[in-house]
Motif scaffolding. Structure first.
Motif, mmCIF file in Angstrom:
data_model
loop_
_atom_site.group_PDB
_atom_site.id
_atom_site.type_symbol
_atom_site.label_atom_id
_atom_site.label_comp_id
_atom_site.label_asym_id
_atom_site.label_seq_id
_atom_site.Cartn_x
_atom_site.Cartn_y
_atom_site.Cartn_z
ATOM 1 N N ALA A 4 0.830 -1.203 0.000
ATOM 2 C CA ALA A 4 0.000 0.000 0.000
ATOM 3 C C ALA A 4 0.867 1.256 0.000
ATOM 4 C CB ALA A 4 -0.932 -0.002 1.209
ATOM 5 N N SER A 5 1.974 1.208 0.727
ATOM 6 C CA SER A 5 2.885 2.353 0.771
ATOM 7 C C SER A 5 3.469 2.646 -0.610
ATOM 8 C CB SER A 5 4.008 2.084 1.779
ATOM 9 O OG SER A 5 4.911 3.165 1.819
ATOM 10 N N VAL A 6 3.943 1.607 -1.292
ATOM 11 C CA VAL A 6 4.536 1.788 -2.618
ATOM 12 C C VAL A 6 3.483 2.258 -3.624
ATOM 13 C CG1 VAL A 6 5.715 0.645 -4.531
ATOM 14 C CG2 VAL A 6 6.346 0.093 -2.173
ATOM 15 N N LEU A 7 2.295 1.676 -3.575
ATOM 16 C CA LEU A 7 1.234 2.087 -4.501
ATOM 17 C C LEU A 7 0.813 3.535 -4.263
ATOM 18 C CD1 LEU A 7 -1.025 -1.115 -4.619
ATOM 19 C CD2 LEU A 7 0.564 -0.279 -6.372
ATOM 20 N N GLY A 8 0.758 3.944 -2.994
ATOM 21 C CA GLY A 8 0.432 5.331 -2.683
ATOM 22 C C GLY A 8 1.502 6.285 -3.193
ATOM 23 N N ASP A 9 2.774 5.899 -3.001
ATOM 24 C CA ASP A 9 3.876 6.718 -3.525
ATOM 25 C C ASP A 9 3.783 6.843 -5.040
ATOM 26 O OD1 ASP A 9 4.786 6.841 -0.947
ATOM 27 O OD2 ASP A 9 6.585 5.637 -1.274
ATOM 28 N N LEU A 10 3.502 5.722 -5.704
ATOM 29 C CA LEU A 10 3.418 5.712 -7.162
ATOM 30 C C LEU A 10 2.268 6.593 -7.649
ATOM 31 C CD1 LEU A 10 4.398 4.645 -9.875
ATOM 32 C CD2 LEU A 10 2.933 2.638 -9.536
ATOM 33 N N ALA A 11 1.133 6.542 -6.941
ATOM 34 C CA ALA A 11 -0.013 7.371 -7.327
ATOM 35 C C ALA A 11 0.326 8.855 -7.216
ATOM 36 C CB ALA A 11 -1.214 7.032 -6.441
ATOM 37 N N ALA A 12 0.983 9.242 -6.106
ATOM 38 C CA ALA A 12 1.368 10.643 -5.928
ATOM 39 C C ALA A 12 2.407 11.059 -6.972
ATOM 40 C CB ALA A 12 1.918 10.859 -4.521
ATOM 41 N N TYR A 13 3.342 10.162 -7.225
ATOM 42 C CA TYR A 13 4.393 10.413 -8.223
ATOM 43 C C TYR A 13 3.789 10.653 -9.603
ATOM 44 C CZ TYR A 13 8.181 9.031 -11.448
ATOM 45 O OH TYR A 13 9.089 8.978 -12.466
ATOM 46 N N ARG A 14 2.868 9.780 -10.018
ATOM 47 C CA ARG A 14 2.245 9.917 -11.334
ATOM 48 C C ARG A 14 1.349 11.153 -11.408
ATOM 49 N NH1 ARG A 14 4.720 8.249 -15.250
ATOM 50 N NH2 ARG A 14 2.813 8.333 -16.476
ATOM 51 N N LEU A 15 0.657 11.445 -10.306
ATOM 52 C CA LEU A 15 -0.199 12.626 -10.280
ATOM 53 C C LEU A 15 0.635 13.894 -10.452
ATOM 54 C CD1 LEU A 15 -3.075 13.761 -9.758
ATOM 55 C CD2 LEU A 15 -2.441 13.910 -7.349
ATOM 56 N N ALA A 16 1.768 13.959 -9.745
ATOM 57 C CA ALA A 16 2.629 15.136 -9.862
ATOM 58 C C ALA A 16 3.277 15.195 -11.240
ATOM 59 C CB ALA A 16 3.702 15.105 -8.773
ATOM 60 N N TRP A 17 3.615 14.029 -11.792
ATOM 61 C CA TRP A 17 4.218 13.979 -13.132
ATOM 62 C C TRP A 17 3.282 14.598 -14.168
ATOM 63 C CZ3 TRP A 17 8.870 11.363 -14.781
ATOM 64 C CH2 TRP A 17 9.028 11.301 -16.168
ATOM 65 N N ARG A 18 1.987 14.311 -14.007
ATOM 66 C CA ARG A 18 0.997 14.806 -14.964
ATOM 67 C C ARG A 18 0.359 16.116 -14.507
ATOM 68 N NH1 ARG A 18 -2.193 9.080 -16.178
ATOM 69 N NH2 ARG A 18 -0.405 7.985 -17.073
ATOM 70 N N GLY A 19 0.860 16.674 -13.433
ATOM 71 C CA GLY A 19 0.246 17.867 -12.854
ATOM 72 C C GLY A 19 0.275 19.077 -13.752
ATOM 73 N N GLY A 20 1.267 19.115 -14.617
ATOM 74 C CA GLY A 20 1.338 20.184 -15.598
ATOM 75 C C GLY A 20 1.671 21.536 -15.005
ATOM 76 N N ALA A 21 1.232 22.564 -15.705
ATOM 77 C CA ALA A 21 1.617 23.937 -15.385
ATOM 78 C C ALA A 21 1.097 24.380 -14.024
ATOM 79 C CB ALA A 21 1.098 24.876 -16.478
ATOM 80 N N ARG A 22 -0.067 23.887 -13.637
ATOM 81 C CA ARG A 22 -0.652 24.340 -12.371
ATOM 82 C C ARG A 22 0.237 23.946 -11.189
ATOM 83 N NH1 ARG A 22 -6.866 23.047 -10.389
ATOM 84 N NH2 ARG A 22 -6.820 24.366 -8.535
ATOM 85 N N LEU A 23 0.696 22.702 -11.175
ATOM 86 C CA LEU A 23 1.568 22.249 -10.095
ATOM 87 C C LEU A 23 2.914 22.962 -10.169
ATOM 88 C CD1 LEU A 23 2.048 20.349 -7.710
ATOM 89 C CD2 LEU A 23 2.819 18.626 -9.345
ATOM 90 N N ASP A 24 3.428 23.149 -11.382
ATOM 91 C CA ASP A 24 4.705 23.846 -11.533
ATOM 92 C C ASP A 24 4.623 25.270 -10.990
ATOM 93 O OD1 ASP A 24 5.795 21.618 -12.702
ATOM 94 O OD2 ASP A 24 5.423 22.300 -14.767
ATOM 95 N N ARG A 25 3.502 25.941 -11.231
ATOM 96 C CA ARG A 25 3.330 27.312 -10.726
ATOM 97 C C ARG A 25 3.269 27.326 -9.203
ATOM 98 N NH1 ARG A 25 -0.308 27.788 -15.121
ATOM 99 N NH2 ARG A 25 -2.075 27.442 -13.727
ATOM 100 N N ALA A 26 2.598 26.335 -8.639
ATOM 101 C CA ALA A 26 2.501 26.264 -7.179
ATOM 102 C C ALA A 26 3.875 26.081 -6.551
ATOM 103 C CB ALA A 26 1.566 25.124 -6.773
ATOM 104 N N ILE A 27 4.698 25.240 -7.158
ATOM 105 C CA ILE A 27 6.052 25.022 -6.642
ATOM 106 C C ILE A 27 6.911 26.260 -6.858
ATOM 107 C CG2 ILE A 27 8.173 23.681 -6.995
ATOM 108 C CD1 ILE A 27 6.407 21.248 -7.557
ATOM 109 N N ALA A 28 6.751 26.898 -8.011
ATOM 110 C CA ALA A 28 7.556 28.073 -8.326
ATOM 111 C C ALA A 28 7.271 29.234 -7.372
ATOM 112 C CB ALA A 28 7.298 28.507 -9.769
#
Length: 200
Positions: free
Chosen positions: A71-95
């Motif tokens: 469950a830990s690995v699957l949760g990490d993978l889900a967050a990883y993939r979500l951030a990977w596909r987060g696009g410009a909105r997530l990049d702006r939040a981090i910036a």
């Protein structure tokens, strides 16, 4: 709460409850997944100690560890993939946040250099798993640089949590005392991991 978890240990549902809690605490770090794992292991060990042997309906400790790790690995993978596909909105939040931007850069450098020990440490730190998983995805780090360390982190954390509950119950006897001491030990590990990460 301990009694509620104790009643769940007689059912296969305990695995589902543990898995769901761990899966989602990467997105909602306040979920007490570590406490739940400890309580399940404590209840299982306590029941076995009271009867002289573990009855068949008590969850198997190895299965509980495997369930928590997966469950830990699957949760990490889900967050990883979500951030990977987060696009410009997530990049702006981090910036917008200098601290998040710096953390993302450091994480990317650490993963690129094989310093995945950071991923293992972060698994024990409060919200560290979320920051690392989302940061690795947002930085577009390769899955092969991240997932092996995520698996090691999940296994280390699950083994530690289950061992705390199981052996704590055997050594301390009283369920509430074993759970309390084990939870304190889990929090202590989280504080130590946070300290080491900040120093690094």
């Amino acid at each position: 709460m301990l009694e509620s978890v104790g009643s769940l240990t007689g059912s296969p549902w305990i695995y589902a409850v543990v898995a769901v809690s761990i899966l989602f605490d990467v997105f909602v770090p306040v979920l007490p997944s570590g406490v739940l794992v400890i309580m399940a292991a404590t209840a299982a060990a306590g029941t076995g100690a009271a009867t002289g042997e573990a009855p068949p309906d008590v969850p198997d400790i190895l299965a509980l560890t495997l369930c928590a790790t997966t469950a830990s690995v699957l949760g990490d993978l889900a967050a990883y993939r979500l951030a990977w596909r987060g696009g410009a909105r997530l990049d702006r939040a981090i910036a917008r946040s200098p601290r998040l931007r710096l953390a993302q850069e450091r994480l990317g450098t650490a993963l690129a250099r094989g310093g995945g020990a950071l991923v293992v440490l972060a698994r024990f730190a409060p919200a560290g798993r979320s920051v690392v998983s989302l940061g690795a995805g947002a930085a577009r780090r390769r899955a092969r640089d991240f997932l092996p360390w995520s698996a090691l982190a999940g296994l280390s954390w699950a083994t530690y949590s289950v061992a705390l509950g199981y052996f704590g119950a055997h050594w301390l006897g009283t369920a509430w005392l074993a759970t309390g001491v084990s939870v304190l030990a889990l929090f202590a590990a989280g504080a130590a991991a946070t300290y080491v990460m900040r120093r690094s």
